[in-house]
Design an enzyme around this catalytic site. Structure first.
Site, short mmCIF file in Angstrom:
data_model
loop_
_atom_site.label_atom_id
_atom_site.label_comp_id
_atom_site.label_asym_id
_atom_site.label_seq_id
_atom_site.Cartn_x
_atom_site.Cartn_y
_atom_site.Cartn_z
N GLU A 65 1.23 -1.07 0.08
CA GLU A 65 -0.07 0.49 -0.24
C GLU A 65 0.67 1.39 -0.08
O GLU A 65 1.62 1.58 0.77
CB GLU A 65 -1.01 0.34 1.41
CG GLU A 65 -1.82 -1.70 1.01
CD GLU A 65 -2.39 -1.91 2.61
OE1 GLU A 65 -1.98 -0.65 3.93
OE2 GLU A 65 -2.78 -2.79 2.43
N LEU A 101 -5.55 -1.90 0.09
CA LEU A 101 -6.31 -1.52 1.21
C LEU A 101 -6.53 -3.17 1.42
O LEU A 101 -7.77 -3.32 1.81
CB LEU A 101 -6.50 -0.13 1.59
CG LEU A 101 -6.47 0.84 1.25
CD1 LEU A 101 -7.20 1.42 2.37
CD2 LEU A 101 -4.61 0.38 2.31
N GLU A 136 -4.44 -6.91 3.43
CA GLU A 136 -3.69 -7.40 3.09
C GLU A 136 -3.62 -8.50 2.76
O GLU A 136 -2.96 -10.09 2.40
CB GLU A 136 -3.53 -6.98 4.91
CG GLU A 136 -3.13 -5.10 5.13
CD GLU A 136 -3.66 -4.33 5.03
OE1 GLU A 136 -5.28 -4.52 4.79
OE2 GLU A 136 -3.71 -3.48 5.45
N GLN A 148 2.34 -2.37 6.00
CA GLN A 148 2.06 -0.60 6.43
C GLN A 148 2.13 -0.26 8.08
O GLN A 148 3.40 0.19 8.16
CB GLN A 148 0.44 0.57 6.06
CG GLN A 148 1.09 0.73 4.69
CD GLN A 148 -0.40 1.98 4.49
OE1 GLN A 148 -0.94 2.69 5.66
NE2 GLN A 148 0.11 3.13 3.99
N PHE A 149 1.90 -1.46 8.70
CA PHE A 149 1.86 -1.55 10.04
C PHE A 149 2.11 -3.06 10.35
O PHE A 149 0.96 -3.78 9.93
CB PHE A 149 1.64 -0.72 10.90
CG PHE A 149 1.54 0.81 10.67
CD1 PHE A 149 2.58 1.86 11.47
CD2 PHE A 149 0.70 2.19 10.07
CE1 PHE A 149 2.50 2.73 11.30
CE2 PHE A 149 1.05 3.13 9.72
CZ PHE A 149 1.60 3.73 10.35
N ILE A 188 -1.04 -6.35 9.79
CA ILE A 188 -0.99 -7.30 9.29
C ILE A 188 -2.03 -8.54 9.05
O ILE A 188 -1.98 -10.00 8.54
CB ILE A 188 0.44 -7.66 9.71
CG1 ILE A 188 1.29 -9.04 8.92
CG2 ILE A 188 0.64 -8.44 10.81
CD1 ILE A 188 3.31 -9.35 8.66
N HIS A 231 -0.97 1.08 15.35
CA HIS A 231 -0.05 1.36 14.87
C HIS A 231 0.87 1.02 16.03
O HIS A 231 2.33 0.98 15.81
CB HIS A 231 -0.44 2.81 14.89
CG HIS A 231 -1.05 3.55 13.45
ND1 HIS A 231 -2.81 2.98 13.64
CD2 HIS A 231 -1.17 3.83 12.32
CE1 HIS A 231 -2.88 3.22 12.93
NE2 HIS A 231 -1.78 3.82 12.07
#
Length: 331
Positions: free
Chosen positions: A29, A58, A60, A82-83, A87, A129
């Protein structure tokens, strides 16, 4: 030889390997046009094109699954989440398929994938995050789990991870993405996987950590040194498989150990390390192994982050308890 940050070392390693091996592709992403949320892939799409650096929706689960299809067909995908907290929709693909392909096909197929994710707290981020759930992946047979702690190790370990024939979960401690600069030679030289690194030699106590927690661990070691106490500091680097031999070699000198990690305490990776020490090196210990960890709560918002993360005072307290322990009790 340039002084670069950890996140710049990630970019540099990706660029080197994409230049060296046309089978390497990067996707996730916002990794292309924007260079990723932390700019770890900055400039790669302009250099290598849209076919090798791809922006994805977006999704995953889709990112994790596409990587498997690419890998079994001969590519070497590097997929970014992204974080770490994002995941989890991809866990079924990673745990049920990527990790099992070599066994499922009796070695006919493997999955040379790197799943990258920024992880850990310390940047005042909102919920989801700041996850440190590395133990989830360490539990799964068929996965390697790698966490760099400096620019040089990020560069060398990421090269090794991309070249590995099996799936690697590569977690990048974002708290130290830009915390330090280090000279890194961009020569494509990989560091060995499955091996811990002794960052500081000592004879009185062994301190074991990984990722961002090494920052405070090394500070404790320096402070102890002013008191005449020499701590040996080990960076696990590859969390799975665990390099227990380096740990045992250290305990043969120090006979005492403290484990430090920011993940929650219960079933954290420190528990496995402590268990292996008890199994293979119990007779070397002069005191019980101590753990300094995050708490068994959700990572709090930024006002309480510093309380949650293992800091110098908490580590120092544990070290003193271990050093004072003698003859089956506290001296």
């Amino acid at each position: 030889m340039a002084q670069i940050t950890l996140v710049e070392a990630i970019t540099q390693a990706l660029a080197f390997e994409m230049q060296r091996d046309p089978k390497v592709v990067v996707f996730g992403e916002d990794v292309g046009l924007n260079g990723g949320v932390f700019r770890a892939t900055d400039g790669l799409q302009a250099r290598f094109g849209h076919e090798r650096v791809l922006d994805t929706p977006l999704a995953e689960n889709m990112i994790a699954g596409i990587a498997i299809g690419m890998a079994v067909q001969g590519l070497r995908p590097v997929a970014e989440f992204q974080f770490m907290g994002f995941i989890y929709p991809g866990l079924d693909q990673i745990l049920s398929h990527a990790a099992r392909y070599r066994n499922r096909t009796r070695g006919r197929l493997s999955c040379p994938i790197v799943y990258r994710a920024p992880y850990g707290g310390g940047i005042h981020a909102p919920e989801h995050h700041s996850e440190s759930t590395e133990a989830l992946f360490a539990h799964i047979p068929g996965l390697r789990l790698v966490v760099p702690s400096s620019p040089a190790r990020a560069y060398g370990l990421l090269l090794a991870a991309i070249r590995d024939p099996d799936p690697v979960v590569f977690l990048e401690p974002k708290r130290i993405y830009r915390a330090v600069r280090q000279e890194v030679v961009d020569n494509g030289e990989a560091l060995p996987l499955d091996r811990a690194f002794v960052l500081r030699e000592g004879s009185d106590i062994t301190l074991i950590a990984w990722g961002a927690s090494l920052k405070e661990t090394l500070q404790v070691a320096e402070q102890l040194s002013t008191e005449g106490i020499e701590a040996e500091v080990i960076d696990l680097a590859t969390l799975k498989p665990l390099d227990i031999h380096t740990i045992i070699d250290s305990l043969e000198k120090t006979h005492r150990c403290v484990l430090i990690h920011e993940a929650a305490r219960f079933c954290g990776l420190g528990a496995e390390v402590a268990s292996q020490i008890n199994e293979y090196a119990f007779d070397l210990l002069h005191a019980p192994v101590q753990r300094v960890t995050g708490f068994d709560t959700v990572m709090p918002y930024y006002q309480l982050e510093d309380i949650y993360l293992p800091g110098v005072p908490r580590i120092m307290t544990a070290v003193r308890e271990v050093l004072e322990y003698a003859n089956g009790g506290v001296a």
